[in-house]
Enzyme design. Structure first.
Site, PDB file in Angstrom:
ATOM      1  N   ARG A   1      47.009  44.268  29.113  1.00  0.00           N
ATOM      2  CA  ARG A   1      46.695  45.105  30.284  1.00  0.00           C
ATOM      3  C   ARG A   1      47.152  44.364  31.536  1.00  0.00           C
ATOM      4  NH1 ARG A   1      42.422  45.688  33.854  1.00  0.00           N
ATOM      5  NH2 ARG A   1      41.905  47.825  34.456  1.00  0.00           N
TER       6      ARG A   1
ATOM      7  N   LYS B   1      43.284  37.879  37.357  1.00  0.00           N
ATOM      8  CA  LYS B   1      41.834  37.684  37.352  1.00  0.00           C
ATOM      9  C   LYS B   1      41.407  36.414  38.086  1.00  0.00           C
ATOM     10  CE  LYS B   1      40.292  40.961  34.088  1.00  0.00           C
ATOM     11  NZ  LYS B   1      39.760  41.309  32.778  1.00  0.00           N
TER      12      LYS B   1
HETATM   13  C1  YH5 Z   1      39.845  44.043  30.653  1.00  0.00           C
HETATM   14  O1  YH5 Z   1      39.981  42.820  30.651  1.00  0.00           O
HETATM   15  N1  YH5 Z   1      39.458  44.443  33.138  1.00  0.00           N
HETATM   16  S1  YH5 Z   1      38.881  45.709  35.502  1.00  0.00           S
HETATM   17  C2  YH5 Z   1      39.207  41.081  39.163  1.00  0.00           C
HETATM   18  C3  YH5 Z   1      40.458  40.630  39.616  1.00  0.00           C
HETATM   19  C4  YH5 Z   1      41.609  41.099  39.048  1.00  0.00           C
HETATM   20  C5  YH5 Z   1      41.535  42.037  38.056  1.00  0.00           C
HETATM   21  C6  YH5 Z   1      39.644  39.593  41.577  1.00  0.00           C
HETATM   22  N2  YH5 Z   1      39.181  46.635  32.974  1.00  0.00           N
HETATM   23  C7  YH5 Z   1      39.598  44.799  31.835  1.00  0.00           C
HETATM   24  O2  YH5 Z   1      41.286  43.935  36.023  1.00  0.00           O
HETATM   25  N3  YH5 Z   1      39.503  46.824  30.568  1.00  0.00           N
HETATM   26  C8  YH5 Z   1      39.189  45.572  33.802  1.00  0.00           C
HETATM   27  O3  YH5 Z   1      40.604  39.704  40.612  1.00  0.00           O
HETATM   28  C9  YH5 Z   1      39.428  46.161  31.738  1.00  0.00           C
HETATM   29  N4  YH5 Z   1      39.903  44.750  29.492  1.00  0.00           N
HETATM   30  C10 YH5 Z   1      39.748  46.104  29.452  1.00  0.00           C
HETATM   31  N5  YH5 Z   1      39.821  46.716  28.270  1.00  0.00           N
HETATM   32  C11 YH5 Z   1      38.929  44.027  36.105  1.00  0.00           C
HETATM   33  C12 YH5 Z   1      40.264  43.541  36.532  1.00  0.00           C
HETATM   34  C13 YH5 Z   1      40.305  42.514  37.602  1.00  0.00           C
HETATM   35  C14 YH5 Z   1      39.148  42.021  38.172  1.00  0.00           C
END
Ligand code: YH5
Length: 279
Positions: free
Chosen positions: A255, A221
């Site tokens: 996750r 993230k």
């Molecule tokens: C979550 O925390 N997150 S989608 C931006 C990034 C890297 C990764 C720019 N769905 C979650 O993973 N569902 C997402 O770098 C989720 N919990 C649950 N339950 C976002 C994501 C991400 C966004």
């Protein structure tokens, strides 16, 4: 700690890793729809081999600034994939969507868990979850995906996120779902500054106080960009450190994109956690 889905009780006495399977076109699309599906299935099988207990299937990105996907397109991405994966594996399948219509079709195709960043607030979402008797992950988000990172504000982020998740848990119970089907997620990065994310991780046990399992999504993230200045392809080590801390703080499901490394870290953290003397 347990999580119920349909007639199955998931044992969370050891934390589990949920592998991320992104079906957005930038992920597996070089040779058209069928080639993309095949590549996605192989990626799911790789993650299962690396120890993922849950595969989180998503056909629409919820990242800040991502373009919305029409419902027919999202269905075409996720339903055939879930049917194939269901046919070849007993792995738990999670559907990552905001749309009740997609939740419904995904559960009919064999999904076991609804992962909803809107915490089932969309009209019809609660009744879909209740009818299929599947597990749900209720996540906290401040604002809307497109604008949530503009200026997140809280007086007390831990208390406010905890109160929201408790209120959504009660909404599920009022809609006729068993509490045993519900997992809670503070929603790292969803309308949160770096400080907010760090406070939530530092005080995660307060959110756990509801007695329901906690899912933590920290993998790759942007908080690691803010903290360490790292681009997305260099966030593995930071993600592993955060996953380790989340398990130490009592998270039951992690996750993650990088399943093998996350499974190893989670096992180490869980082993130390279980060796702690109760005081
Ligand atoms: C979550 O925390 N997150 S989608 C931006 C990034 C890297 C990764 C720019 N769905 C979650 O993973 N569902 C997402 O770098 C989720 N919990 C649950 N339950 C976002 C994501 C991400 C966004």
């Amino acid at each position: 700690m347990q999580l119920r889905t349909r007639d199955r009780l998931l044992d969370l006495s050891e934390p589990l890793v949920m592998g991320i399977l992104n079906l957005t076109p930038d992920s597996f699309s070089d040779g058209g729809r069928f080639a993309a599906r095949d590549a996605a299935l192989r990626h799911a099988e790789t993650m299962i081999g690396e120890g993922a207990a849950i595969i989180d299937v998503g056909g629409e990105s919820t990242r800040p600034g991502a373009t919305p996907v029409p419902v027919d397109e999202e269905l075409a991405r996720v339903v055939p994939l879930i049917e194939s994966l269901r046919g070849s594996s007993d792995v738990l399948i999670s559907i990552d969507t905001l749309k009740p219509e997609v939740m419904d079709a995904a559960c009919t195709a064999g999904a076991d868990l609804i992962n909803d960043v809107l915490a089932l607030q969309a009209p019809g979402a609660l009744s879909v979850a209740r009818r299929h008797r599947v597990a749900v992950c209720l996540m906290h988000m401040q604002g809307q995906p497109r604008t949530m990172q503009a200026a997140p504000h809280y007086d007390d982020v831990v208390a406010e996120v905890g109160a929201f998740l408790e209120q959504r848990l009660q909404a599920c119970i009022a809609a006729g779902m068993p509490a045993e089907c519900v997992a809670l997620d503070p929603g790292f990065g969803f309308g949160k500054s770096l400080q907010h994310n760090l406070q939530l991780l530092a005080d995660l046990p307060q959110i756990r106080a509801g007695g329901r399992p906690i899912l933590a999504g920290l993998s790759r993230k942007s908080m690691f960009q803010k903290l360490l200045g790292l681009p997305v392809e260099q966030r593995l080590h930071a993600s592993i450190a955060a996953a380790t801390l989340a398990v130490w703080q009592g998270a039951s499901i992690i996750r993650a994109h990088d399943v093998r490394a996350t499974v190893e870290a989670v096992r180490v953290a869980a082993a130390v956690s279980q060796s702690k003397r109760k005081q």
